[in-house]
Design an enzyme around this catalytic site. Structure first.
Site, PDB file in Angstrom:
ATOM      1  CB  THR A  42       0.745  17.508  10.349  1.00 53.47           C
ATOM      2  OG1 THR A  42       0.712  16.252   9.661  1.00 53.47           O
ATOM      3  CG2 THR A  42       0.576  17.268  11.850  1.00 53.47           C
ATOM      4  CG  ASP A  68       5.258   2.353   6.325  1.00 55.27           C
ATOM      5  OD1 ASP A  68       4.975   1.804   7.404  1.00 55.27           O
ATOM      6  OD2 ASP A  68       5.054   1.829   5.222  1.00 55.27           O
ATOM      7  N   GLY A  69       5.764   6.978   6.474  1.00 55.20           N
ATOM      8  CA  GLY A  69       6.475   8.229   6.676  1.00 55.20           C
ATOM      9  C   GLY A  69       5.876   9.054   7.794  1.00 55.20           C
ATOM     10  CB  THR A  70       2.359   9.904   8.671  1.00 53.99           C
ATOM     11  OG1 THR A  70       2.130  10.473   7.378  1.00 53.99           O
ATOM     12  CG2 THR A  70       1.655  10.753   9.716  1.00 53.99           C
ATOM     13  CG  HIS A  72      10.432   7.867  10.158  1.00 55.62           C
ATOM     14  ND1 HIS A  72      11.377   6.948  10.561  1.00 55.62           N
ATOM     15  CD2 HIS A  72      11.119   9.033   9.968  1.00 55.62           C
ATOM     16  CE1 HIS A  72      12.567   7.519  10.612  1.00 55.62           C
ATOM     17  NE2 HIS A  72      12.436   8.790  10.256  1.00 55.62           N
ATOM     18  CB  THR A  94       1.741   3.970  -0.672  1.00 56.77           C
ATOM     19  OG1 THR A  94       1.514   5.356  -0.976  1.00 56.77           O
ATOM     20  CG2 THR A  94       1.746   3.180  -1.961  1.00 56.77           C
ATOM     21  CG  ASP A 216      14.247  -9.947  17.779  1.00 60.06           C
ATOM     22  OD1 ASP A 216      14.259  -8.696  17.778  1.00 60.06           O
ATOM     23  OD2 ASP A 216      14.524 -10.632  16.782  1.00 60.06           O
ATOM     24  CD  GLU A 274       9.625   9.941   5.062  1.00 61.57           C
ATOM     25  OE1 GLU A 274       9.808  11.158   4.857  1.00 61.57           O
ATOM     26  OE2 GLU A 274       8.754   9.281   4.453  1.00 61.57           O
TER      27      GLU A 274
END
Length: 298
Positions: A42, A68-70, A72, A94, A216, A274
């Site tokens: 992408t 984490d952004g990808t 998300h 990162t 939880d 983000e």
């Protein structure tokens, strides 16, 4: 574990250098266990989400190579599917905080090997308004620090750039007024940061939340009432041996399954790193909503 059909998504600009080499390495690890593997790169924001939403149900498993952004972005494409596939995260960003919460090795090749061990866990997903998040929702100091990150430093220094940005932001952060309704209980006051966590890591640092935080049915909520390095040190240095009770009166901590957050003026919200949302926000938990392949450390 073996799969009939897998999708491997990687983002062109995400995270670490030598992305093409990494794709080849993880694909080589996965190949013996996957009958058919579709590899898609992408390039534009939203492309991974669109791909997952439109084609996710065609696959047994979706492997996400990125940070984490990808993750998300892709999870927002998978969360609303009637029959979502298994999800495997191959760290390539990162900090890779959500992958750390799942006990996945920070090395993508090792993580690919762990994915084939077949440890499948149903994991909670947070919802903020009409979007979902895997790791956190935050306003104040955390979103200010994200906005202040120097992209050149991020590429050169990696996770250290986040700490530099946080240190630079602390001295300039002004308190804001908030009103919160947590599981029907109302509270208000002043804060410099509100942080609602599903995961257990922030900036590669373990947070003092219970090991079952991802299962939880609740969010771990931190309200930081004033800035200061000692406050951050207390949060990031504590390792839970039961229910955590902060020692400083400048930190409020509680758990909630629903959360309504209002501020006197609209504020930028950070979801998994983000920035595209603003307050007010209504948060909830989709309990055990998606199935993830986990690492040895989970």
């Amino acid at each position: 574990m073996e799969f009939n059909k897998a999708l491997l998504i990687h983002h062109h600009h995400s995270g670490k250098a030598n992305r093409e080499n990494t794709v080849g390495l993880v694909a080589g690890v996965l190949a013996p266990a996957v009958r058919e593997c579709v590899i898609v790169r992408t390039d534009e924001p939203g492309e991974g989400e669109k791909l997952c939403r439109e084609r996710g149900e065609l696959f047994d498993v979706v492997f996400i190579l990125g940070g984490d952004g990808t993750v998300h972005e892709c999870v927002n494409g998978l969360a609303d599917l009637q029959h979502p596939p298994l999800i495997g995260i191959l760290p390539g960003g990162t900090c890779n905080d959500f992958a750390r919460s799942l006990g996945i090795s920070p090395d993508a090749e090792t993580a690919a090997q762990e994915m084939l061990a077949g440890r499948v866990v149903s994991i909670d997903v947070g919802r903020a308004n009409d979007r979902v998040f895997t790791n956190f929702f935050g306003i104040g100091l955390i979103s200010d620090a994200s906005q202040n990150i120097n992209e050149n430093l991020k590429g050169a220094l990696g996770k250290l750039s986040y700490f530099i940005s946080t240190l630079q932001t602390i001295s300039h952060t002004e308190p804001f007024r908030y009103q919160i309704e947590a599981d029907g209980k109302e509270m208000e006051g002043e804060a410099v940061m509100i942080y609602a966590a599903n995961g257990r890591f922030l900036g590669t640092n373990a947070l003092p939340f219970a090991p079952n935080a991802l299962q939880d049915g609740e969010l771990d909520v931190l309200i930081i009432h004033e800035t200061g390095i000692p406050l951050l040190r207390e949060i990031l240095s504590h390792k839970p041996e039961g229910d955590w009770q902060p020692q400083s009166e400048s930190i409020s901590y509680f758990k909630a399954s629903t959360l309504k957050v209002k501020t006197d003026a609209p504020m930028s919200a950070d979801t998994d790193g983000e920035l595209y949302m603003k307050t007010p926000a209504e948060l909830s938990v989709l309990t055990g909503h998606l199935k993830f392949l986990t690492g040895e450390g989970y």
